[in-house]
Design a protein around this motif. Structure first.
Motif, mmCIF file in Angstrom:
data_model
loop_
_atom_site.group_PDB
_atom_site.id
_atom_site.type_symbol
_atom_site.label_atom_id
_atom_site.label_comp_id
_atom_site.label_asym_id
_atom_site.label_seq_id
_atom_site.Cartn_x
_atom_site.Cartn_y
_atom_site.Cartn_z
ATOM 1 N N GLY A 25 -21.833 35.051 -26.591
ATOM 2 C CA GLY A 25 -22.607 33.883 -26.209
ATOM 3 C C GLY A 25 -23.362 33.303 -27.377
ATOM 4 O O GLY A 25 -23.167 33.706 -28.528
ATOM 5 N N LEU A 26 -24.229 32.377 -27.069
ATOM 6 C CA LEU A 26 -25.018 31.697 -28.090
ATOM 7 C C LEU A 26 -26.354 32.409 -28.255
ATOM 8 O O LEU A 26 -27.052 32.680 -27.282
ATOM 9 C CB LEU A 26 -25.233 30.235 -27.706
ATOM 10 C CG LEU A 26 -23.952 29.421 -27.543
ATOM 11 C CD1 LEU A 26 -24.285 27.991 -27.118
ATOM 12 C CD2 LEU A 26 -23.127 29.431 -28.818
ATOM 13 N N PHE A 27 -26.687 32.698 -29.488
ATOM 14 C CA PHE A 27 -27.925 33.394 -29.804
ATOM 15 C C PHE A 27 -29.100 32.424 -29.845
ATOM 16 O O PHE A 27 -28.936 31.242 -30.117
ATOM 17 C CB PHE A 27 -27.803 34.095 -31.166
ATOM 18 C CG PHE A 27 -26.942 35.319 -31.150
ATOM 19 C CD1 PHE A 27 -27.506 36.582 -31.002
ATOM 20 C CD2 PHE A 27 -25.563 35.223 -31.292
ATOM 21 C CE1 PHE A 27 -26.720 37.719 -30.991
ATOM 22 C CE2 PHE A 27 -24.771 36.357 -31.283
ATOM 23 C CZ PHE A 27 -25.350 37.609 -31.125
ATOM 24 N N ARG A 66 -27.662 25.909 -35.009
ATOM 25 C CA ARG A 66 -28.034 25.996 -36.422
ATOM 26 C C ARG A 66 -29.184 26.964 -36.660
ATOM 27 O O ARG A 66 -29.125 27.796 -37.575
ATOM 28 C CB ARG A 66 -28.384 24.598 -36.941
ATOM 29 C CG ARG A 66 -28.758 24.610 -38.391
ATOM 30 C CD ARG A 66 -29.077 23.228 -38.877
ATOM 31 N NE ARG A 66 -29.607 23.293 -40.216
ATOM 32 C CZ ARG A 66 -30.035 22.264 -40.887
ATOM 33 N NH1 ARG A 66 -29.966 21.069 -40.363
ATOM 34 N NH2 ARG A 66 -30.521 22.418 -42.095
ATOM 35 N N ASP A 67 -30.237 26.877 -35.844
ATOM 36 C CA ASP A 67 -31.386 27.766 -36.050
ATOM 37 C C ASP A 67 -31.012 29.226 -35.823
ATOM 38 O O ASP A 67 -31.490 30.115 -36.525
ATOM 39 C CB ASP A 67 -32.584 27.350 -35.193
ATOM 40 C CG ASP A 67 -32.298 27.354 -33.699
ATOM 41 O OD1 ASP A 67 -31.126 27.272 -33.303
ATOM 42 O OD2 ASP A 67 -33.268 27.436 -32.916
ATOM 43 N N ALA A 68 -30.118 29.498 -34.888
ATOM 44 C CA ALA A 68 -29.676 30.872 -34.647
ATOM 45 C C ALA A 68 -28.831 31.375 -35.812
ATOM 46 O O ALA A 68 -29.017 32.507 -36.273
ATOM 47 C CB ALA A 68 -28.886 30.955 -33.343
ATOM 48 N N ALA A 71 -31.108 32.118 -38.616
ATOM 49 C CA ALA A 71 -31.908 33.312 -38.334
ATOM 50 C C ALA A 71 -31.088 34.586 -38.523
ATOM 51 O O ALA A 71 -31.578 35.573 -39.092
ATOM 52 C CB ALA A 71 -32.476 33.244 -36.918
ATOM 53 N N ILE A 72 -29.842 34.591 -38.065
ATOM 54 C CA ILE A 72 -28.970 35.760 -38.258
ATOM 55 C C ILE A 72 -28.761 36.000 -39.748
ATOM 56 O O ILE A 72 -28.881 37.130 -40.232
ATOM 57 C CB ILE A 72 -27.623 35.573 -37.528
ATOM 58 C CG1 ILE A 72 -27.831 35.591 -36.012
ATOM 59 C CG2 ILE A 72 -26.616 36.642 -37.957
ATOM 60 C CD1 ILE A 72 -26.635 35.123 -35.214
ATOM 61 N N HIS A 73 -28.463 34.942 -40.469
ATOM 62 C CA HIS A 73 -28.231 35.054 -41.914
ATOM 63 C C HIS A 73 -29.470 35.611 -42.630
ATOM 64 O O HIS A 73 -29.366 36.528 -43.454
ATOM 65 C CB HIS A 73 -27.842 33.684 -42.475
ATOM 66 C CG HIS A 73 -27.543 33.693 -43.930
ATOM 67 N ND1 HIS A 73 -26.421 34.273 -44.457
ATOM 68 C CD2 HIS A 73 -28.230 33.201 -44.982
ATOM 69 C CE1 HIS A 73 -26.423 34.134 -45.770
ATOM 70 N NE2 HIS A 73 -27.518 33.489 -46.114
ATOM 71 N N ILE A 93 -14.458 24.638 -36.213
ATOM 72 C CA ILE A 93 -15.877 24.406 -36.511
ATOM 73 C C ILE A 93 -16.622 25.736 -36.703
ATOM 74 O O ILE A 93 -17.495 25.848 -37.563
ATOM 75 C CB ILE A 93 -16.549 23.512 -35.446
ATOM 76 C CG1 ILE A 93 -17.889 23.022 -35.980
ATOM 77 C CG2 ILE A 93 -16.701 24.202 -34.126
ATOM 78 C CD1 ILE A 93 -18.431 21.817 -35.260
ATOM 79 N N THR A 94 -16.254 26.764 -35.941
ATOM 80 C CA THR A 94 -16.862 28.078 -36.148
ATOM 81 C C THR A 94 -16.449 28.634 -37.503
ATOM 82 O O THR A 94 -17.253 29.220 -38.224
ATOM 83 C CB THR A 94 -16.481 29.047 -35.014
ATOM 84 O OG1 THR A 94 -16.922 28.488 -33.771
ATOM 85 C CG2 THR A 94 -17.119 30.403 -35.207
ATOM 86 N N ARG A 95 -15.198 28.432 -37.873
ATOM 87 C CA ARG A 95 -14.713 28.866 -39.189
ATOM 88 C C ARG A 95 -15.553 28.212 -40.289
ATOM 89 O O ARG A 95 -15.967 28.873 -41.235
ATOM 90 C CB ARG A 95 -13.243 28.479 -39.351
ATOM 91 C CG ARG A 95 -12.663 28.831 -40.707
ATOM 92 C CD ARG A 95 -11.220 28.348 -40.821
ATOM 93 N NE ARG A 95 -10.338 29.094 -39.972
ATOM 94 C CZ ARG A 95 -9.538 30.068 -40.392
ATOM 95 N NH1 ARG A 95 -9.506 30.391 -41.663
ATOM 96 N NH2 ARG A 95 -8.772 30.717 -39.552
ATOM 97 N N LEU A 96 -15.832 26.934 -40.160
ATOM 98 C CA LEU A 96 -16.647 26.234 -41.157
ATOM 99 C C LEU A 96 -18.064 26.799 -41.207
ATOM 100 O O LEU A 96 -18.633 26.963 -42.287
ATOM 101 C CB LEU A 96 -16.678 24.730 -40.870
ATOM 102 C CG LEU A 96 -15.382 23.984 -41.124
ATOM 103 C CD1 LEU A 96 -15.483 22.546 -40.610
ATOM 104 C CD2 LEU A 96 -15.027 24.003 -42.598
ATOM 105 N N GLN A 97 -18.633 27.108 -40.036
ATOM 106 C CA GLN A 97 -19.974 27.680 -40.012
ATOM 107 C C GLN A 97 -19.982 29.052 -40.686
ATOM 108 O O GLN A 97 -20.876 29.359 -41.474
ATOM 109 C CB GLN A 97 -20.491 27.794 -38.574
ATOM 110 C CG GLN A 97 -21.936 28.268 -38.503
ATOM 111 C CD GLN A 97 -22.451 28.342 -37.091
ATOM 112 O OE1 GLN A 97 -21.864 29.020 -36.251
ATOM 113 N NE2 GLN A 97 -23.542 27.629 -36.829
#
Length: 126
Positions: A25-27, A66-68, A71-73, A93-97
Protein backbone atom coordinates in the motif's frame (compact mmCIF):
# COMPACT_ATOMS: atom_id res chain seq x y z
CA UNK A 1 11.44 -15.44 9.56
CA UNK A 2 8.43 -13.50 8.32
CA UNK A 3 6.65 -10.37 9.46
CA UNK A 4 3.45 -9.11 7.86
CA UNK A 5 1.96 -5.68 8.41
CA UNK A 6 -0.80 -3.83 6.59
CA UNK A 7 1.59 -1.86 4.37
CA UNK A 8 4.37 -4.38 3.91
CA UNK A 9 5.67 -7.90 4.46
CA UNK A 10 9.28 -8.73 5.35
CA UNK A 11 10.79 -12.19 4.84
CA UNK A 12 14.34 -12.77 6.06
CA UNK A 13 16.15 -15.72 4.51
CA UNK A 14 19.57 -16.14 6.15
CA UNK A 15 20.39 -19.16 3.95
CA UNK A 16 20.22 -16.96 0.83
CA UNK A 17 21.41 -13.86 2.73
CA UNK A 18 18.20 -12.32 1.40
CA UNK A 19 15.98 -9.59 2.77
CA UNK A 20 12.74 -9.96 0.82
CA UNK A 21 10.19 -7.16 1.17
CA UNK A 22 6.77 -6.67 -0.39
CA UNK A 23 4.91 -3.37 -0.24
CA UNK A 24 1.12 -3.60 -0.26
CA UNK A 25 0.00 0.00 0.00
CA UNK A 26 0.86 3.65 0.20
CA UNK A 27 3.00 4.78 3.10
CA UNK A 28 2.48 7.84 5.26
CA UNK A 29 4.64 9.37 8.00
CA UNK A 30 3.47 6.95 10.68
CA UNK A 31 3.81 3.82 8.55
CA UNK A 32 7.27 4.89 7.30
CA UNK A 33 8.51 5.16 10.89
CA UNK A 34 7.02 1.78 11.84
CA UNK A 35 8.36 0.09 8.69
CA UNK A 36 11.89 1.44 9.10
CA UNK A 37 12.04 0.56 12.81
CA UNK A 38 10.71 -2.95 12.16
CA UNK A 39 13.15 -3.54 9.31
CA UNK A 40 16.15 -2.28 11.30
CA UNK A 41 15.24 -4.30 14.39
CA UNK A 42 14.61 -7.55 12.54
CA UNK A 43 17.66 -7.15 10.29
CA UNK A 44 19.95 -6.82 13.32
CA UNK A 45 18.21 -9.55 15.32
CA UNK A 46 18.62 -12.01 12.43
CA UNK A 47 22.34 -11.27 12.26
CA UNK A 48 22.38 -9.82 8.76
CA UNK A 49 25.43 -7.78 7.80
CA UNK A 50 26.34 -5.47 4.89
CA UNK A 51 26.58 -7.36 1.61
CA UNK A 52 23.19 -9.11 1.88
CA UNK A 53 20.81 -9.28 -1.09
CA UNK A 54 17.62 -7.22 -1.17
CA UNK A 55 14.42 -7.65 -3.16
CA UNK A 56 11.64 -5.11 -2.79
CA UNK A 57 8.47 -6.10 -4.63
CA UNK A 58 6.40 -2.99 -5.27
CA UNK A 59 4.06 -4.62 -7.80
CA UNK A 60 1.06 -4.59 -5.43
CA UNK A 61 1.15 -0.83 -4.96
CA UNK A 62 1.46 2.30 -7.03
CA UNK A 63 3.94 5.14 -6.86
CA UNK A 64 4.44 6.33 -3.28
CA UNK A 65 3.40 9.84 -2.27
CA UNK A 66 6.36 12.20 -2.57
CA UNK A 67 6.58 12.91 1.16
CA UNK A 68 6.49 9.18 1.95
CA UNK A 69 9.19 8.38 -0.62
CA UNK A 70 11.38 11.16 0.77
CA UNK A 71 10.76 9.96 4.34
CA UNK A 72 11.69 6.35 3.50
CA UNK A 73 14.83 7.52 1.73
CA UNK A 74 15.87 9.77 4.63
CA UNK A 75 14.95 7.30 7.39
CA UNK A 76 16.90 4.40 5.83
CA UNK A 77 19.85 6.43 4.50
CA UNK A 78 22.25 4.79 6.94
CA UNK A 79 20.83 1.26 6.62
CA UNK A 80 23.59 -1.32 5.91
CA UNK A 81 24.38 -1.60 2.21
CA UNK A 82 23.32 -4.58 0.13
CA UNK A 83 25.53 -6.22 -2.47
CA UNK A 84 22.64 -6.37 -4.93
CA UNK A 85 19.18 -4.82 -4.98
CA UNK A 86 16.30 -6.05 -7.11
CA UNK A 87 13.18 -3.90 -7.32
CA UNK A 88 10.02 -5.43 -8.76
CA UNK A 89 7.47 -3.21 -10.47
CA UNK A 90 5.59 -3.20 -13.74
CA UNK A 91 4.82 0.50 -13.43
CA UNK A 92 6.89 2.95 -15.46
CA UNK A 93 6.19 5.78 -13.02
CA UNK A 94 7.20 3.65 -10.01
CA UNK A 95 10.38 2.68 -11.88
CA UNK A 96 11.16 6.39 -12.33
CA UNK A 97 10.55 7.07 -8.64
CA UNK A 98 12.85 4.20 -7.67
CA UNK A 99 15.57 5.46 -10.01
CA UNK A 100 15.26 8.95 -8.51
CA UNK A 101 15.80 7.79 -4.92
CA UNK A 102 17.88 4.64 -5.38
CA UNK A 103 20.97 5.35 -7.46
CA UNK A 104 23.07 2.38 -6.41
CA UNK A 105 25.00 0.86 -9.33
CA UNK A 106 24.16 -2.62 -7.96
CA UNK A 107 20.39 -2.08 -8.37
CA UNK A 108 18.23 -3.55 -11.13
CA UNK A 109 14.51 -3.12 -11.75
CA UNK A 110 12.45 -6.12 -12.86
CA UNK A 111 8.84 -6.59 -13.92
CA UNK A 112 8.82 -10.18 -12.62
CA UNK A 113 9.53 -11.23 -9.01
CA UNK A 114 10.88 -14.66 -9.98
CA UNK A 115 13.31 -13.13 -12.47
CA UNK A 116 14.48 -10.71 -9.76
CA UNK A 117 15.05 -13.56 -7.33
CA UNK A 118 16.92 -15.51 -9.99
CA UNK A 119 19.27 -12.58 -10.56
CA UNK A 120 19.86 -12.22 -6.82
CA UNK A 121 20.49 -15.91 -6.18
CA UNK A 122 22.61 -16.28 -9.31
CA UNK A 123 24.83 -13.57 -7.85
CA UNK A 124 25.03 -15.57 -4.63
CA UNK A 125 26.30 -18.64 -6.47
CA UNK A 126 28.95 -16.67 -8.40
Amino acid sequence: MRQVAAMYAIDLNPTLDLVDIRWHGLFDETSVAAYAADLERRFAAAGFRPGYRLRIDMSATSVQPRDAAEAIHARLATFPKASRIAIVTGSAITRLQVQRFMTQPYLRVFADAAEALGWLTEAAAA
